[in-house]
Design a protein around this motif. Structure first.
Motif, short mmCIF file in Angstrom:
data_model
loop_
_atom_site.label_atom_id
_atom_site.label_comp_id
_atom_site.label_asym_id
_atom_site.label_seq_id
_atom_site.Cartn_x
_atom_site.Cartn_y
_atom_site.Cartn_z
N THR A 183 0.83 -1.19 0.00
CA THR A 183 0.00 0.00 0.00
C THR A 183 0.87 1.25 0.00
O THR A 183 1.77 1.40 0.82
N SER A 185 1.98 5.00 0.63
CA SER A 185 1.72 5.87 1.78
C SER A 185 0.82 7.05 1.40
O SER A 185 0.18 7.66 2.25
N LYS A 188 -2.87 7.44 2.71
CA LYS A 188 -3.21 8.06 3.99
C LYS A 188 -3.62 9.51 3.82
O LYS A 188 -4.27 10.09 4.68
N ARG A 189 -3.20 10.11 2.73
CA ARG A 189 -3.56 11.51 2.46
C ARG A 189 -4.87 11.62 1.70
O ARG A 189 -5.33 12.71 1.42
N LEU A 191 -8.03 10.55 2.36
CA LEU A 191 -9.32 10.36 3.01
C LEU A 191 -10.36 11.18 2.26
O LEU A 191 -10.06 12.28 1.82
N VAL A 207 -7.82 4.37 6.45
CA VAL A 207 -6.74 3.45 6.06
C VAL A 207 -6.19 2.93 7.39
O VAL A 207 -5.89 3.71 8.29
N ASP A 209 -3.76 -0.02 9.79
CA ASP A 209 -2.54 -0.83 9.74
C ASP A 209 -2.90 -2.32 9.81
O ASP A 209 -4.08 -2.69 9.84
N GLY A 215 -4.39 4.27 10.52
CA GLY A 215 -3.15 4.56 9.84
C GLY A 215 -2.77 6.03 9.99
O GLY A 215 -1.65 6.42 9.70
N TYR A 216 -3.72 6.81 10.43
CA TYR A 216 -3.45 8.24 10.60
C TYR A 216 -4.45 8.80 11.60
O TYR A 216 -5.54 8.25 11.78
N GLN A 389 -1.26 15.63 11.05
CA GLN A 389 -1.55 14.21 10.89
C GLN A 389 -0.47 13.38 11.57
O GLN A 389 0.71 13.72 11.47
N HIS A 391 0.97 9.54 11.46
CA HIS A 391 0.90 8.37 10.57
C HIS A 391 1.50 7.12 11.23
O HIS A 391 2.46 7.22 11.98
N THR A 394 1.30 1.51 7.22
CA THR A 394 0.13 0.83 6.64
C THR A 394 0.48 0.09 5.36
O THR A 394 -0.39 -0.16 4.53
#
Ligand code: ZN
Length: 608
Positions: A183, A185, A188-189, A191, A207, A209, A215-216, A389, A391, A394
Motif C-alpha cells: 500500500t 503511503s 493516507k492523504r 481520506l 486506512v 494498519d 493509519g493516521y 496528521q 501516521h 500501513t
C-alpha cells in the motif's frame, strides 16, 4: 424539447414511465411537488420559527422525491441534449479563444499538484464546463474534472470483506473493508477521496494498519491557540529588492503580501512532539525549526497561492537562506478513534507508541508583521488554523470504504453489442457508470488491476457542494436584486458538529456549508456533473430509485418550463460571464480534496 425516442436512438436508457408501486395518487394528501420552494401544506413538521437551531422534518416520501438522484440524472440528460455544457477554452489577452495549429479551440487547463514537495506529490490538471443558471451571481455554475496525470500505483487488493454475515458489524456501520498489500503511503492523504481499479470506484473512509488500528490521526489547531510561523531572512537582501526600493525603502510594504516556504508539506519521523492526554481529546504540540530553507515573498493575486502553480505569482523576493520556527498545538477527538481499540482505553500514550511519522502543511501565508532583528528580518504570519496528521505503517493493512459510494464503470455495450456510432478509428468509446452498486451483493474490486486515484467531477452548485456562498448582491433583469441560492436551507442543529466545522466556522458569512459526513463520502452528483460526464462519453446509468409517478409527471412539466428558459439564461450569462472567483476557488478546493482548514484558508485568502 427532445423526444424520448431520440434518447433510444442515442443508446440512452429511456426514462421509465411507471414504477412497480402502482399509482401514487392512491396516497391522498401527500405533497409530491418537486419544487423545493413550495412546501405549503406539506405533511411533516415545519416549525413556525425557522431561525437558527430549528429543524424541518419532511415526510419520507416528500424527502425522497426532493433528493432523488433520478431527478438529477433526468435534468443532467436534458442539459446534455440541450448542449448546455459549454467547454471552457483558453482565452488570449484580448478575450478571444486561442486556437491551435489545426484551427481547433484550445481547452483551458489548470495544472496543479496534490501533496506538493513530498514523496507523495501527484500532478493533476483541471478542465471545466460552464452552465448558465439564474441562481448564482455569476449566472454560471462550473463543473471541473480532476484528471490525474501519470497516476501512482496505490496498492494491490488481496481480499474483499463483503460477506454480509461474516462482516455484519461493518455492514451496520455502512463500511466495506478490503485488505491491501504494497500500500502506497499516499493513500493516507486521500481520506474522502475516490480510488479505482479501473472498474470499481469508491470513497475512502479510513486506512488501517495490519492490526486494524488507524493509519493516521488528524488533529486540528485549538481555536484559542492558533498556529503561527516566523521566518528570518537576511535584511540586506530584502532591502536591495526592486519592490522595497520602489516603496521608499519601507520594509512594512511587505505586510499583506504572501510568504511562501517551499517545504509546503512537511512529513518526517516523530521526534520532539509532546503528547498530552485528556478526557475526550488528546493534544500534540509541535515546534518545528529549520534553517537554510527556500523562501519567497510573492505579490498577492486574485487566486490563492495554494491552488495555482506558485511559480505563476510575481516574486518580490527569493532566498535560500531562510530559517523558520513554527509552533502549533493540535487536538484530536478520541471519539473518532476509540472504536479501533475495542475495550482498551485510547490514551495519548497508546497513540504515541503506535505512530511513527508526523505530517503537516505550511500553507503560503499572509504576512502580519515584519521586525528588524540585527542583520535579519523576522517575518511573522497571521495566526492560522491547520491540521497535524500522525501516521503509522500501513504498507500492509486495510482500506475502509463508504458502502454507499461504490460505482462500476464498463464499456457501454449490451450482450457484446455496441450501439454507439464507432466514429473515426481511435476515437473514444462510450462508457457506462452504474452508481447504484451494492458491494454486499455485487462483486467489487475484482479486476486484479492496481489501485489508482480516480478522475473526479466537482461542481460549484449548492446541490453538489452542499454549501451556499455569499456573493455581492446583484441587480437582476427586472431591476430587483436577485435572490441567488437563497432557496437552499441554512445550516441547523442537524449540521456537522463543532469539531468538524472548526475550519469552516472561520468563513461563516462567506460560506454556509451543511455537507455532512454521509454526504461527503457518497458518490456526489448534480445535474451539471451528469451532463459533463455525458459530454465526455461517460453515460451515467439511470438510477433505479426514482420518484413516485405523480412526482415524475409534475417534474417533466417543470423540466420543460426550465429548459425553455435556458436560452434566456444563456443571453443573461453572456452579459455577465465573469467567472466568480469564489465559486471557482470553492470548486477547485473540492477537486483538490483540500480539508476544511485548507478550504477555509483558500476562501479567506482570496481577494474578490
Ligand atoms: Zn451542479
Amino acid at each position: 424539447m427532445v423526444l424520448f425516442s431520440e434518447y433510444k436512438a442515442a443508446g440512452i436508457d429511456m426514462p421509465r414511465k411507471q414504477n412497480g408501486f402502482g399509482n401514487s395518487k392512491a396516497f391522498k394528501g401527500i405533497n409530491t411537488s418537486i419544487n423545493k420552494g413550495k412546501v405549503k401544506g406539506a405533511a411533516g413538521s415545519y416549525p413556525s420559527n425557522r431561525g437558527y437551531g430549528s429543524s424541518v422534518s419532511r415526510t419520507v416520501i416528500e424527502k425522497y422525491d426532493l433528493d432523488s438522484d433520478w431527478t438529477r440524472w433526468r435534468r443532467g440528460v436534458e442539459y446534455y441534449y440541450q448542449g448546455s455544457a459549454e467547454t471552457i477554452y483558453e482565452l488570449d489577452s484580448t478575450g478571444k479563444v486561442v486556437v491551435d495549429s489545426n484551427g481547433d479551440k484550445v481547452v483551458a487547463e489548470i495544472v496543479s499538484k496534490l501533496y506538493q514537495d513530498t514523496p507523495d506529490e501527484m500532478d493533476v490538471k483541471f478542465t471545466g464546463y460552464r452552465f448558465p443558471t439564474l441562481n448564482s451571481d455569476s449566472r454560471n455554475h462550473y463543473v471541473y474534472k480532476r484528471n490525474n496525470v501519470n497516476p501512482p500505483n496505490l496498492g494491490t487488493v488481496t481480499s474483499v470483506q463483503s460477506d454480509p454475515l461474516t462482516y455484519s458489524e461493518n455492514k451496520a456501520r455502512g463500511e466495506l473493508w478490503i485488505q491491501t498489500t504494497n500500500t502506497n503511503s499516499i493513500l493516507k492523504r486521500m481520506l474522502s477521496d475516490r480510488i479505482t481499479d479501473g472498474e470499481t470506484e469508491a470513497t475512502i473512509l479510513f486506512v488501517l494498519d495490519s492490526q486494524k488500528r488507524p493509519g493516521y490521526y488528524v488533529g486540528k489547531t485549538d481555536v484559542n491557540k492558533l498556529a503561527s510561523i516566523t521566518v528570518s531572512v537576511p535584511l540586506a537582501d530584502v532591502m536591495s529588492t526592486t519592490y522595497i526600493q520602489e516603496h521608499g525603502n519601507n520594509i512594512h510594504a511587505l505586510v499583506g503580501q504572501v510568504g511562501y516556504l517551499n517545504s509546503f508539506f512537511v512529513q518526517r519521523a516523530i521526534s520532539t512532539e509532546v503528547f498530552t492526554d485528556g478526557n475526550y481529546f488528546f493534544n500534540v504540540s509541535v515546534t518545528e525549526q529549520d534553517t537554510n530553507q527556500d523562501f519567497e515573498i510573492l505579490e498577492k493575486s486574485d487566486l490563492p497561492p495554494s491552488l495555482y502553480d506558485i511559480a505563476s505569482l510575481t516574486k518580490i523576493f527569493t532566498t535560500s537562506a531562510a530559517s523558520y520556527e513554527l509552533e502549533g498545538d493540535y487536538k484530536y477527538s478520541k471519539e473518532e478513534y476509540q472504536r479501533f481499540f475495542g475495550k482498551a482505553y485510547l490514551t495519548a500514550q497508546v497513540v504515541e507508541a503506535q505512530v511513527n511519522e508526523v505530517a503537516f502543511t505550511v500553507m503560503p501565508f499572509t504576512i502580519n508583521s515584519v521586525l528588524v532583528v540585527g542583520n535579519q528580518l523576522e517575518i511573522t504570519s497571521i495566526p492560522f488554523e491547520s491540521e497535524l496528521q500522525l501516521h503509522s505503517d500501513t504498507s500492509n493493512g486495510y482500506v475502509v470504504f463508504a458502502d454507499n459510494s461504490f460505482t462500476k464503470k464498463e464499456i457501454d455495450s449490451y450482450n457484446g453489442n455496441y450501439y454507439h456510432d464507432l466514429g473515426a478509428p481511435g476515437s473514444a468509446q462510450w462508457y457506462r457508470i452504474d452508481s447504484e452498486v451494492d458491494p454486499w451483493m455485487d462483486e467489487v474490486f475484482t479486476s486484479s488491476n492496481a489501485l489508482q486515484p480516480a478522475d473526479i467531477y466537482c461542481c460549484s452548485c449548492p446541490d453538489f457542494s452542499h454549501a451556499m456562498m455569499r456573493m455581492p448582491e446583484s441587480t437582476g433583469e427586472n431591476g430587483k436584486s436577485t435572490n441567488k441560492q437563497a432557496r437552499y436551507p441554512l445550516p441547523t442543529v442537524m449540521s456537522r458538529s463543532d469539531f468538524d466545522s472548526l475550519g469552516m466556522s472561520q468563513v461563516a458569512g462567506m460560506v454556509n456549508s451543511w455537507e455532512d459526513y454521509k454526504y461527503r463520502h457518497s458518490f456526489k452528483i448534480c445535474k451539471h456533473t451528469v451532463a459533463a460526464m455525458f459530454t465526455e462519453q461517460l453515460k451515467l446509468k439511470e438510477p433505479n430509485a426514482y420518484p413516485t409517478v405523480d412526482a415524475r409527471l409534475k417534474f417533466e412539466e417543470k423540466l420543460k418550463e426550465d429548459m425553455e428558459t435556458v436560452s434566456e439564461k444563456e443571453r443573461a450569462s453572456l452579459r455577465r460571464s465573469n467567472l466568480t472567483t469564489l465559486e471557482l476557488v470553492y470548486t477547485l478546493a473540492q477537486g483538490l480534496n483540500l480539508d476544511e482548514v485548507e478550504t477555509a484558508y483558500v476562501v479567506l485568502n482570496n481577494s474578490y
